[in-house]
Design an enzyme around this catalytic site. Structure first.
Site, PDB file in Angstrom:
ATOM      1  N   HIS A  35     -41.502 -39.917  27.579  1.00 44.62           N
ATOM      2  CA  HIS A  35     -41.899 -38.789  26.721  1.00 44.62           C
ATOM      3  C   HIS A  35     -42.663 -37.739  27.534  1.00 44.62           C
ATOM      4  O   HIS A  35     -42.479 -36.529  27.351  1.00 44.62           O
ATOM      5  CB  HIS A  35     -42.839 -39.264  25.608  1.00 44.62           C
ATOM      6  CG  HIS A  35     -42.249 -40.248  24.653  1.00 44.62           C
ATOM      7  ND1 HIS A  35     -42.671 -41.544  24.585  1.00 44.62           N
ATOM      8  CD2 HIS A  35     -41.276 -40.107  23.720  1.00 44.62           C
ATOM      9  CE1 HIS A  35     -42.001 -42.179  23.640  1.00 44.62           C
ATOM     10  NE2 HIS A  35     -41.127 -41.329  23.108  1.00 44.62           N
ATOM     11  N   GLU A 146     -31.817 -39.013  27.377  1.00 41.31           N
ATOM     12  CA  GLU A 146     -30.439 -39.533  27.361  1.00 41.31           C
ATOM     13  C   GLU A 146     -30.381 -41.019  27.012  1.00 41.31           C
ATOM     14  O   GLU A 146     -29.307 -41.557  26.820  1.00 41.31           O
ATOM     15  CB  GLU A 146     -29.777 -39.307  28.726  1.00 41.31           C
ATOM     16  CG  GLU A 146     -29.372 -37.866  28.949  1.00 41.31           C
ATOM     17  CD  GLU A 146     -28.629 -37.664  30.253  1.00 41.31           C
ATOM     18  OE1 GLU A 146     -28.752 -38.531  31.152  1.00 41.31           O
ATOM     19  OE2 GLU A 146     -27.935 -36.645  30.373  1.00 41.31           O
ATOM     20  N   ASP A 148     -31.167 -42.495  24.329  1.00 39.84           N
ATOM     21  CA  ASP A 148     -30.524 -42.569  23.010  1.00 39.84           C
ATOM     22  C   ASP A 148     -29.335 -41.614  23.047  1.00 39.84           C
ATOM     23  O   ASP A 148     -29.361 -40.536  22.461  1.00 39.84           O
ATOM     24  CB  ASP A 148     -31.523 -42.178  21.924  1.00 39.84           C
ATOM     25  CG  ASP A 148     -32.693 -43.144  21.877  1.00 39.84           C
ATOM     26  OD1 ASP A 148     -32.486 -44.298  21.492  1.00 39.84           O
ATOM     27  OD2 ASP A 148     -33.807 -42.749  22.268  1.00 39.84           O
TER      28      ASP A 148
HETATM   29  O1  PAF Z   1     -35.714 -40.674  19.396  1.00 38.15           O
HETATM   30  C1  PAF Z   1     -36.645 -40.720  18.585  1.00 38.15           C
HETATM   31  O2  PAF Z   1     -37.809 -41.010  18.925  1.00 38.15           O
HETATM   32  C2  PAF Z   1     -36.390 -40.433  17.121  1.00 38.15           C
HETATM   33  O3  PAF Z   1     -35.121 -40.859  16.758  1.00 38.15           O
HETATM   34  C3  PAF Z   1     -36.598 -38.947  16.741  1.00 38.15           C
HETATM   35  C4  PAF Z   1     -35.625 -38.043  17.484  1.00 38.15           C
HETATM   36  C5  PAF Z   1     -38.021 -38.548  17.055  1.00 38.15           C
HETATM   37  C6  PAF Z   1     -36.364 -38.758  15.242  1.00 38.15           C
HETATM   38  O4  PAF Z   1     -37.239 -39.525  14.481  1.00 38.15           O
END
Ligand code: PAF
Length: 252
Positions: A35, A146, A148
């Site tokens: 993140h 990527e 997900d």
């Molecule tokens: O990937 C995630 O953390 C979640 O699916 C998201 C995009 C924040 C949506 O809740």
């Protein structure tokens, strides 16, 4: 960092950012280096960086997973503050679902395979919350990892189909030194499971065919939901203990 928890407060705050470029990172919290790399990129490319933390109940098809999803708000705030993120939007579930989820976004093709097959309803919930967030934040760019991969494709498809103006930026998966893709769910693995989990990405990358990868994973104690090649990638989903992990690698 400004922290906003009410949708109405957020809407007023957003009006004050009229002439600035905005980068947005939607998250469900329990922030890790993956993140933070998205935040770093957004900081570099935009005037203002906004992160949202919302554990979205509608995208959990499994109540056990929702209950055990790691919630570490204090630590998350510390990391975001250190990274000099400008705004954290962390709304309450009631304010995001005033309609009790009676309005939903549904995609009928891509959302039905792989993750969609194993997690019915997951992508409706995900697309619905991402649309709400994109509408509230109205960012120039939104950053998605990527890891997900199917989520990323679906978000891009929704943005194109609904003529949304935010550009979706795909960012490479961040891994630990042994190749394990960083994920909030990793924190639910014990030391031994973490060591085992590291074989997952190595096997995805290996020259073994899909059937042999599945056989190796089973030998190591994984339950395998799928290993497939698609979109020039090899994608997989496995369960270790009661933790479900997904990953994908470039694979031509
Ligand atoms: O990937 C995630 O953390 C979640 O699916 C998201 C995009 C924040 C949506 O809740």
């Amino acid at each position: 960092m400004n922290i906003v928890t009410e949708v109405n407060d957020w809407i007023s705050m957003r009006k004050k950012m009229a002439n600035q470029t905005i980068g947005f990172i939607p998250t469900m919290g329990n922030l890790h280096a993956g993140h933070m790399s998205l935040c770093e990129r957004s900081k570099y490319e935009n005037d203002v960086t906004i992160v949202s933390i919302f554990v979205n109940p509608t995208q959990f098809n499994n109540q056990h997973d929702l209950m055990h999803y790691p919630r570490t708000l204090e630590n998350d705030i510390e990391q975001l503050t250190k990274a000099k993120v400008d705004y954290l939007f962390a709304p309450h579930a009631e304010s995001m679902y005033q309609d009790h989820y009676e309005i939903q976004v549904m995609e009928t093709e891509l959302s039905k395979v792989l993750e969609g097959e194993h997690r019915p309803g997951h992508f409706n919930g995900m697309l619905t919350i991402v649309l709400k967030l994109l509408n509230l934040v109205r960012a120039n760019k939104a950053y998605f990892g990527e890891k997900d991969y199917q989520q990323l494709l679906l978000v891009k498809k929704m943005v194109a189909s609904l003529f949304l103006s935010t550009e979706i930026i795909a960012c490479e998966t961040i891994r630990n030194e042994n190749g394990l893709a960083l994920s909030s769910r990793n924190s639910r693995l014990d030391k031994e499971q973490l060591d085992t989990a590291e074989h997952f990405s190595a096997l995805l990358r290996s020259h073994l065919n899909d059937e042999n990868v599945i056989a190796e994973l089973i030998k190591l104690g994984f339950k395998v939901d799928y290993i497939v090649q698609k979109w020039q990638r090899r994608l997989g989903a496995v369960v270790l203990g009661d933790v479900r992990l997904i990953d994908n690698v470039n694979y031509n």
